[in-house]
Write an enzyme that holds these catalytic residues in place. Structure first.
Site, short mmCIF file in Angstrom:
data_model
loop_
_atom_site.label_atom_id
_atom_site.label_comp_id
_atom_site.label_asym_id
_atom_site.label_seq_id
_atom_site.Cartn_x
_atom_site.Cartn_y
_atom_site.Cartn_z
N HIS A 1 24.78 14.28 -24.85
CA HIS A 1 26.16 14.52 -25.27
C HIS A 1 26.67 13.27 -25.97
O HIS A 1 26.22 12.16 -25.70
CB HIS A 1 27.00 14.82 -24.01
CG HIS A 1 28.40 15.27 -24.26
ND1 HIS A 1 29.41 14.38 -24.60
CD2 HIS A 1 28.98 16.49 -24.19
CE1 HIS A 1 30.54 15.05 -24.72
NE2 HIS A 1 30.32 16.33 -24.49
N ASP B 1 24.12 10.72 -16.80
CA ASP B 1 25.28 11.58 -17.04
C ASP B 1 25.09 12.84 -16.21
O ASP B 1 24.28 13.70 -16.53
CB ASP B 1 25.37 11.91 -18.53
CG ASP B 1 26.47 12.92 -18.86
OD1 ASP B 1 27.10 13.46 -17.93
OD2 ASP B 1 26.69 13.18 -20.06
N GLN C 1 26.86 17.98 -15.95
CA GLN C 1 26.39 19.36 -15.81
C GLN C 1 25.57 19.57 -14.54
O GLN C 1 25.25 20.72 -14.20
CB GLN C 1 25.56 19.76 -17.03
CG GLN C 1 26.29 19.67 -18.35
CD GLN C 1 27.41 20.68 -18.48
OE1 GLN C 1 27.43 21.70 -17.79
NE2 GLN C 1 28.36 20.41 -19.36
N LYS D 1 34.40 20.10 -14.45
CA LYS D 1 33.22 20.96 -14.42
C LYS D 1 32.81 21.27 -12.98
O LYS D 1 32.05 22.21 -12.74
CB LYS D 1 32.07 20.32 -15.18
CG LYS D 1 32.39 20.05 -16.65
CD LYS D 1 31.19 19.45 -17.38
CE LYS D 1 31.59 18.83 -18.70
NZ LYS D 1 32.16 19.76 -19.66
N CYS E 1 29.33 18.82 -28.96
CA CYS E 1 29.30 17.36 -28.84
C CYS E 1 27.87 16.86 -28.74
O CYS E 1 27.54 15.98 -27.92
CB CYS E 1 30.14 16.88 -27.65
SG CYS E 1 31.90 17.19 -27.86
#
Length: 406
Positions: free
Chosen positions: A123, A200, A203, A226, A364
């Site tokens: 991302h 990261d 998700q 999220k 993104c």
């Protein structure tokens, strides 16, 4: 499974609404997840009963607000299995978390010729901050390649961990491909070379158990919206010794120990990195979201989403002229696709008129779109509150849209 037989749908009030006089089918969970009643009520209750600033007052409301806010830190520390609550910094989301590492950790250490290693599937939040600090230091950001099926080529990632690399960053789960990366293996390779690894987890956290100690990474970032929590919330986890050696990124109130015109001394982590009034109600809501996820159980969430993901894969592969991006062996329920002769934006717009919410665009992830040679894709991303019937309706809606477009 009928929509009514999923016992968790009733916990999310927005799922009962209609869009263009059609039942809402919400397949944009990788963008933001819907909020359970428990989260909505926690935020409402905070403003109705507790609203005050944190760490600034000895009156009852101030103490109650501080207790609720710091209680959320305890919940999140347990949720990711941090070694201590003081390793958990509250941020506005993953983007702020990664920028904090970029400016507080990386920039003071980068020299001309140094490198930051990321992957092609990242991302922008795990690319652009590194580019900004690299440009200031005369360093550069280099990508590790992926396969056409959307899997990281691990040996190529490891091969790029040369002495010039001062930090590596990788997404735990791709927001476009759904690929679940082998973070433990990557962290082990980085650790053997003395290279810190940032993950990261935007998700991953809503769908997979996250144990930062077991993963072996050095920094982990996640975003609250999220994770079924409020927007404008997130966290950065980092090893205590790294945080202790990092200067603050933002300056202001509550991140200090003493201030004078001769100089300032800073608070210990995590408060050193939390200048100003935070999104208190948001973090109270995020704490409620963690409680909710724990009640449902990530094992239950994972099993439901794997079943839905398998069903969605078969359903999409039955659609003539559909190209699916990302077919990794280890994959979350995220599906980016294109249909021959149909622009992704047109598809998403017309699906909205069918009551189906999907994402369209570059997500993104411009470098990933360039890798596949496309400007944009449509993306359907599932959560445990979705159903097989919604998938069936979605596929039928695609057929109706294609007929409209000729």
């Amino acid at each position: 499974m009928s929509p009514d037989s999923n016992p968790y749908r009733k916990d999310f009030p927005i799922l009962a609404r209609r869009v263009h006089d059609k039942p809402l089918v919400y397949f944009d969970n990788a963008n933001t997840a819907q909020k359970p009643t428990a989260v909505i009520e926690a935020v409402d209750r905070f403003y109705r009963e507790t609203n005050a600033n944190v760490a600034r007052a000895v009156h009852s409301l101030g103490e109650a607000a501080t207790s609720a806010y710091e209680g959320a830190r305890d919940k999140l520390a347990r949720f990711i299995n941090a070694n201590t609550r003081d390793e958990v910094i509250f941020t506005g989301g993953t983007t702020q978390a990664i920028n904090t590492v970029a400016y507080s950790y990386a920039l003071p250490r980068l020299q001309p010729g140094d490198e930051i290693l990321v992957t092609t599937m990242e991302h922008h939040a795990n690319i652009v901050p590194w580019q900004l600090v690299a440009a200031r230091a005369g360093a550069k950001v280099i990508p590790a390649p992926i396969t056409p099926s959307g899997e990281l080529i691990v040996e190529e990632f490891v091969a790029r961990l040369n002495p010039r690399v001062k930090l590596a960053g990788v997404t735990h789960v791709s927001n476009v491909l759904g690929t679940i990366n082998p973070v433990r293996e990557l962290a082990k390779a980085c650790r053997a070379r003395g290279i810190p690894l940032l993950v990261d987890g935007s998700q991953a956290a809503p769908h997979l158990p996250v144990d930062v100690q077991a993963l072996g990474c050095d920094f982990y970032a996640l975003t609250g919206h999220k994770l079924f929590g409020p927007t404008g919330t997130g966290l950065l986890w980092a090893r205590r010794e790294l945080l202790a050696a990092m200067p603050p990124f933002f300056g202001g109130g509550e991140m200090i120990r003493t201030v004078s015109f001769d100089g300032t001394t800073f608070a210990d982590p995590p408060h050193r990195f939390e200048a100003g009034t935070p999104n208190i109600a948001g973090f109270v809501g995020l704490g409620a979201a963690v409680d909710y996820v724990n009640r449902v159980g990530l094992d239950t969430i994972g099993a439901m989403e794997r079943e839905l993901g398998a069903y969605m894969t078969d359903a999409l592969k039955s659609v003539p002229g559909l190209r699916l991006f990302g077919e990794a062996k280890e994959k979350a329920a995220v599906f980016s696709f294109l249909i021959d002769g149909v622009h992704a934006h047109d598809l998403a717009t017309l699906l909205d008129h069918e009551g189906v919410a999907v994402r369209s665009g570059h997500h993104c992830a411009h470098p990933l779109m360039q890798f596949y040679g496309v400007p944009a894709t449509a993306r359907a991303s599932l959560a445990f509150y979705n159903t097989r019937e919604e998938i069936d309706f979605f596929v039928a809606a695609i057929a109706r849209v294609r007929k409209l477009l000729g």
